[in-house]
Scaffold this motif. Structure first.
Motif, mmCIF file in Angstrom:
data_model
loop_
_atom_site.group_PDB
_atom_site.id
_atom_site.type_symbol
_atom_site.label_atom_id
_atom_site.label_comp_id
_atom_site.label_asym_id
_atom_site.label_seq_id
_atom_site.Cartn_x
_atom_site.Cartn_y
_atom_site.Cartn_z
ATOM 1 N N LYS A 137 0.833 -1.190 0.000
ATOM 2 C CA LYS A 137 0.000 0.000 0.000
ATOM 3 C C LYS A 137 0.872 1.246 0.000
ATOM 4 C CE LYS A 137 -4.045 1.788 2.393
ATOM 5 N NZ LYS A 137 -5.010 1.523 3.489
ATOM 6 N N TYR A 138 0.548 2.177 -0.834
ATOM 7 C CA TYR A 138 1.359 3.389 -0.858
ATOM 8 C C TYR A 138 0.519 4.642 -0.672
ATOM 9 C CZ TYR A 138 -0.121 3.984 -5.760
ATOM 10 O OH TYR A 138 -0.844 4.147 -6.909
ATOM 11 N N GLY A 139 -0.735 4.467 -0.515
ATOM 12 C CA GLY A 139 -1.542 5.645 -0.294
ATOM 13 C C GLY A 139 -3.006 5.352 -0.057
ATOM 14 N N GLN A 140 -3.666 6.304 0.463
ATOM 15 C CA GLN A 140 -5.103 6.154 0.703
ATOM 16 C C GLN A 140 -5.693 7.540 0.592
ATOM 17 O OE1 GLN A 140 -6.617 3.532 3.866
ATOM 18 N NE2 GLN A 140 -7.639 5.321 4.732
ATOM 19 N N LYS A 141 -6.785 7.629 -0.081
ATOM 20 C CA LYS A 141 -7.419 8.943 -0.259
ATOM 21 C C LYS A 141 -8.910 8.841 -0.097
ATOM 22 C CE LYS A 141 -6.188 12.385 -2.145
ATOM 23 N NZ LYS A 141 -5.844 13.733 -1.674
ATOM 24 N N THR A 142 -9.443 9.870 0.405
ATOM 25 C CA THR A 142 -10.891 9.913 0.496
ATOM 26 C C THR A 142 -11.325 10.431 -0.868
ATOM 27 O OG1 THR A 142 -10.716 12.144 1.355
ATOM 28 C CG2 THR A 142 -10.986 10.391 2.945
ATOM 29 N N ILE A 143 -12.316 9.824 -1.373
ATOM 30 C CA ILE A 143 -12.806 10.205 -2.685
ATOM 31 C C ILE A 143 -14.122 10.941 -2.561
ATOM 32 C CG2 ILE A 143 -13.534 9.318 -4.927
ATOM 33 C CD1 ILE A 143 -10.537 9.042 -4.267
ATOM 34 N N LEU A 144 -14.166 11.973 -3.285
ATOM 35 C CA LEU A 144 -15.362 12.788 -3.237
ATOM 36 C C LEU A 144 -16.611 11.965 -3.556
ATOM 37 C CD1 LEU A 144 -15.701 15.801 -2.773
ATOM 38 C CD2 LEU A 144 -16.041 16.033 -5.231
ATOM 39 N N GLY A 145 -17.548 12.042 -2.697
ATOM 40 C CA GLY A 145 -18.782 11.326 -2.943
ATOM 41 C C GLY A 145 -18.780 9.875 -2.504
ATOM 42 N N ARG A 150 -10.209 5.329 -0.716
ATOM 43 C CA ARG A 150 -9.671 4.440 -1.747
ATOM 44 C C ARG A 150 -8.222 4.148 -1.365
ATOM 45 N NH1 ARG A 150 -10.257 6.825 -7.540
ATOM 46 N NH2 ARG A 150 -12.408 6.243 -7.071
ATOM 47 N N SER A 151 -7.850 2.909 -1.503
ATOM 48 C CA SER A 151 -6.478 2.524 -1.160
ATOM 49 C C SER A 151 -5.681 2.279 -2.439
ATOM 50 C CB SER A 151 -6.481 1.244 -0.321
ATOM 51 O OG SER A 151 -7.147 1.467 0.907
ATOM 52 N N TYR A 152 -4.444 2.672 -2.402
ATOM 53 C CA TYR A 152 -3.584 2.514 -3.569
ATOM 54 C C TYR A 152 -2.466 1.526 -3.252
ATOM 55 C CZ TYR A 152 -6.015 6.725 -4.975
ATOM 56 O OH TYR A 152 -6.987 7.628 -5.303
ATOM 57 N N TYR A 153 -2.269 0.626 -4.148
ATOM 58 C CA TYR A 153 -1.231 -0.373 -3.951
ATOM 59 C C TYR A 153 -0.313 -0.461 -5.174
ATOM 60 C CZ TYR A 153 -4.390 -2.150 -0.306
ATOM 61 O OH TYR A 153 -5.190 -2.290 0.793
ATOM 62 N N ALA A 165 3.264 -2.661 -11.680
ATOM 63 C CA ALA A 165 1.828 -2.936 -11.554
ATOM 64 C C ALA A 165 1.260 -2.202 -10.337
ATOM 65 C CB ALA A 165 1.605 -4.436 -11.413
ATOM 66 N N ARG A 166 0.079 -1.710 -10.506
ATOM 67 C CA ARG A 166 -0.575 -1.008 -9.403
ATOM 68 C C ARG A 166 -2.046 -1.396 -9.346
ATOM 69 N NH1 ARG A 166 1.055 4.737 -11.331
ATOM 70 N NH2 ARG A 166 1.536 3.486 -13.162
ATOM 71 N N LYS A 167 -2.614 -1.123 -8.266
ATOM 72 C CA LYS A 167 -4.054 -1.388 -8.174
ATOM 73 C C LYS A 167 -4.652 -0.486 -7.114
ATOM 74 C CE LYS A 167 -4.694 -5.036 -4.702
ATOM 75 N NZ LYS A 167 -5.292 -6.372 -4.455
ATOM 76 N N GLN A 168 -5.902 -0.264 -7.229
ATOM 77 C CA GLN A 168 -6.574 0.550 -6.223
ATOM 78 C C GLN A 168 -7.808 -0.203 -5.768
ATOM 79 O OE1 GLN A 168 -7.172 4.226 -8.372
ATOM 80 N NE2 GLN A 168 -9.217 3.622 -8.934
ATOM 81 N N VAL A 169 -8.064 -0.099 -4.530
ATOM 82 C CA VAL A 169 -9.176 -0.834 -3.944
ATOM 83 C C VAL A 169 -10.111 0.124 -3.235
ATOM 84 C CG1 VAL A 169 -9.821 -2.590 -2.258
ATOM 85 C CG2 VAL A 169 -7.711 -2.835 -3.570
ATOM 86 N N GLN A 170 -11.345 -0.016 -3.529
ATOM 87 C CA GLN A 170 -12.311 0.858 -2.882
ATOM 88 C C GLN A 170 -13.574 0.114 -2.508
ATOM 89 O OE1 GLN A 170 -13.314 4.540 -4.842
ATOM 90 N NE2 GLN A 170 -13.843 5.291 -2.805
ATOM 91 N N ARG A 171 -13.944 0.307 -1.310
ATOM 92 C CA ARG A 171 -15.163 -0.330 -0.805
ATOM 93 C C ARG A 171 -16.329 0.425 -1.422
ATOM 94 N NH1 ARG A 171 -15.521 -3.219 4.208
ATOM 95 N NH2 ARG A 171 -13.406 -2.589 4.702
ATOM 96 N N THR A 172 -17.296 -0.297 -1.838
ATOM 97 C CA THR A 172 -18.429 0.380 -2.464
ATOM 98 C C THR A 172 -19.356 0.982 -1.427
ATOM 99 O OG1 THR A 172 -19.732 -1.662 -2.505
ATOM 100 C CG2 THR A 172 -18.390 -1.184 -4.442
ATOM 101 N N ASP A 173 -19.990 2.001 -1.822
ATOM 102 C CA ASP A 173 -20.897 2.678 -0.900
ATOM 103 C C ASP A 173 -22.099 1.807 -0.582
ATOM 104 O OD1 ASP A 173 -19.253 4.810 -1.028
ATOM 105 O OD2 ASP A 173 -20.483 5.940 -2.428
ATOM 106 N N GLU A 174 -22.580 1.218 -1.626
ATOM 107 C CA GLU A 174 -23.790 0.409 -1.476
ATOM 108 C C GLU A 174 -23.600 -0.765 -0.546
ATOM 109 O OE1 GLU A 174 -22.319 -0.162 -5.130
ATOM 110 O OE2 GLU A 174 -22.009 1.852 -4.369
#
Length: 325
Positions: A137-145, A150-153, A165-174
């Motif tokens: 993991k190299y970062g985490q940001k709050t995403i508008l809305g 969101r986590s960055y790897y 290679a990179r990837k980002q992971v974000q939990r869905t709102d729903e």
DNA sequence: TCAATTTGACCGGT
DNA sequence: ACCGGTCAAATTGA
């Protein structure tokens, strides 16, 4: 894709038939062994088709292995391939080169993500989104809305092997137990060089994978399965069928094949049989609670630069593709 | 001690 | 100016 067109079609047809057969079997009382065999055949069939497409298309491109792990298929739904809004990155093999040149913290262009999958886990742990690769993991940001950050790897071997290679992971709102995962870049890390550690992407998860975690390499199909044990349900949606080698998934488990639209590819040697144990019936049930889960991936990768290795062997582990049939 | 994660700052695109 | 993506120092953990 030319030469093997006929073969490809045959393979795909066969896959469809097998899937349908499996579907009927799933609803009946057949042994899990039979189901597994069918599943394997389906996977093999699709894999061969993918290889053919790949070869015919990229003519032995030497691209590194595939990347985005994702396996998926939507259980009771259909698999579709489409292009994600973000897939434009065709700077090819590596959009990464930029990164390297510009050593400091700059980006020439906004990264565009190639593949997107959706994984849902029963326990809601991000750890369960592991795809078998080593991520840091190299970062985490709050995403508008978005309710959740969101986590960055990046690949654990980014520096050691220059794997961008990179990837980002974000939990869905729903649904907090569902994660949207986007991948960018291909894994170029060499499996043979064992890095000191293979880290799971997140601490929590990893007791789960330990057992089959001996790799820094792209997960082999079997491993993948293990890695994804937790993810039972995979949904692929929106995959662009127009692009032959649209994308590759790391092998993983797949679930039910409701109809031929739904499927997952698993590559070759599925040694692990457990993975399919409850397949098709109760995806969320596993012996190990930690492993249970479901993956619903929305793979969208089309046009992605993902190329398959010229050598079938390299190709193996991760290539699963979804097509819109 | 080293590697991974956290987190605020920085950068560039819109 | 805002926002998403990345960097890198500080922190945490094995």
């Amino acid at each position: 894709m030319d030469p093997p067109c006929v073969y490809i079609i045959n393979e795909l047809k066969q896959g469809v038939e097998l899937a349908m057969h499996l579907k009927s079997i799933l609803s009946s009382e057949s042994s899990s062994e039979t189901k597994q065999i069918l599943i394997q055949e389906i996977i093999s069939s699709y894999d061969r088709a993918i290889l053919m497409v790949n070869w015919g298309d990229s003519g032995g491109q030497t691209a590194p292995l595939a990347l985005a792990p994702s396996t998926l298929s939507q259980p009771e739904s259909s698999v579709s391939i489409n292009e994600t809004p973000r897939s434009h990155d065709f700077d090819q093999p590596f959009d990464n080169q930029q990164d390297e040149k510009v050593s400091s913290k700059k980006r020439k262009t906004m990264p565009t993500w190639q593949d997107q999958i959706r994984i849902s886990t029963d326990n809601g742990l991000e750890g369960n989104t592991d795809d078998g690769y080593g991520w840091r993991k190299y970062g985490q940001k709050t995403i508008l809305g978005a309710k959740f950050p969101r986590s960055y790897y990046r690949c654990t071997y980014r520096h050691a092997q220059n794997c961008m290679a990179r990837k980002q992971v974000q939990r869905t709102d729903e649904d907090p137990t569902v994660f949207d995962i986007s991948y960018k870049g291909q894994h170029t890390c060499n499996p043979t060089t064992k890095p000191s550690v293979q880290q799971p992407e997140s601490p929590e998860k990893h007791e789960v994978k330990q057992h089959n975690y001996q790799r820094p390499l792209p997960p082999k199909s079997g491993e993948m399965l293990s890695n994804l044990k937790e993810n039972l349900r995979v949904n692929t949606s929106d995959l662009d069928a127009t692009s032959p080698c649209a994308f590759s998934f790391p092998p993983a488990s797949f679930e039910t094949i409701e109809n031929y639209h739904d499927f997952n590819f698993l590559q070759g040697s599925p040694s692990g049989s457990n993975y399919f144990t409850e397949w098709g019936n109760d995806f969320q049930h596993y012996d190990d609670p930690n492993l249970s889960g479901r993956i619903s991936t929305t793979a969208s990768a089309t046009n992605s630069p993902l190329a398959f290795p010229a050598d079938p062997q390299d190709f193996s582990p991760f290539n699963n593709s979804g097509f819109l049939i």
